[in-house]
Scaffold this active site. Sequence first.
Site: not given
Ligand code: BGC
Length: 448
Positions: A166, A353
């Site tokens: 990110e 993610e």
């Molecule tokens: C990040 C994580 C975070 C998740 C939820 C992402 O921006 O990579 O580390 O916990 O979002 O906020």
Amino acid sequence: MTIIEFPKDMKWGAATASYQIEGAVNEGGRGVSIWDTFSKTPGNVVNGDNGDVACDSYHRYKEDVQIMKELGIKVYRFSVAWPRIFPNGTGEVNKEGLEYYHNLIDELLANDIEPMCTLYHWDLPQILQDKGGWGNRETIDAFVAYAEVMFKEFSGKIKQWITLNEPWCISFLSNYIGVHAPGNKDLQLATQISHHLLVAHGKTVQKFRDLNVDGEIGIAPNTTWLEPYSNRQQDIDACNREIAWYLEWFMDPVFKGSYPQFMLDWFANKGVHLEIEDGDMEVIHQPIDFIGINYYTGHVARYKENESLLDWELVELNYERTDIGWPIFPEGFYKVLCRIKDNYGDVPIYITENGSCYNNEVENGRVKDVGRISYLEQHLTALHRAISSGVNIKGYLTWSLMDNFEWAEGYTMRFGIVHVNYRTLERTKKDSYYWFKQTIANNWFENK
Ligand code: BGC
């Protein structure tokens, strides 16, 4: 009812990050990171929480790997704490740090789980921050030196590498909006940092190729989607700017060797002057093997002058929201993936993610997180639509394997499919864990 069935070679996985789960911040010779400093500065994190203990995965990694094995995942994405490898950012390597990751990786491999390693998920050694952090080009060289050690040490064991998690958060969220470490509020600095990050990414990819590492390397930007409220050009442009700030600002340099001109113009209008040294754009423009996409939320928006940095406002449409307040917007997931294909062709994509915050607690040994299951159903359906549209999806890794230190929200926001009791550190598999396990085993699910 519709059966949502995935391609046979779909790789299923789960993700975490070092500072969010490891704890043991003073063990194994680890140095201090910017998140230690930031979280211990009053006012930065809800309840004054910090990652000192977190999920204690540093000590409990074997138990965590068993949880993964039972889940049936093929790939586990974790990150390495740079200050465990270089407590002083550069210089001498800390053998104990390497040993910890060897143990974790060996445990994964012994259980048929492939490690996917993120080199930077935000734990910059504090000592480098003291010299200007990512605002100082010397940090670029320090990062490449750290990456080189990792490539040499773990080549053969780790086949998939991610340079940065990110880059938008590392630059703008942390140095312009200021809610993440190190907490600066300076648009000029944040924009310059975004460029330094990309140079660091490019140099790391070059190093990876020079060393002939057996494996693949990519980068994981966070993405969002803003759907224009109307077809007025101003609404369309405002939404496009915001999407591009996360996506094309970082990915055009990687895939095309240049920043999007309309964004350069926008920043210039705000008085930002980007310093690009000779050769930087060539360095950034290295072929990568895959792109990791993180997606959580989106919404409908329209133009509004001076409302946000990029002149838009959210249109409140009674969205269903997760417990952290983020609108559930699976359509945006589909559209972001199609936009990547339109922009950059058939680049292989891993969803590195995707997940949701629901703060359900354990009742009689069970966590009934129906909201998370619904979120997963909706987003996996959107993903399936993208696959059906020819987007080259290789895998899906949910965020997160377990509840963890949610940055500025501390321990108040839970994203895991496994519940963690932060007092006893006991792990409890949530209903969503069992739902995901079944989906992985079948390679399909029923969208009712
Ligand atoms: C990040 C994580 C975070 C998740 C939820 C992402 O921006 O990579 O580390 O916990 O979002 O906020």
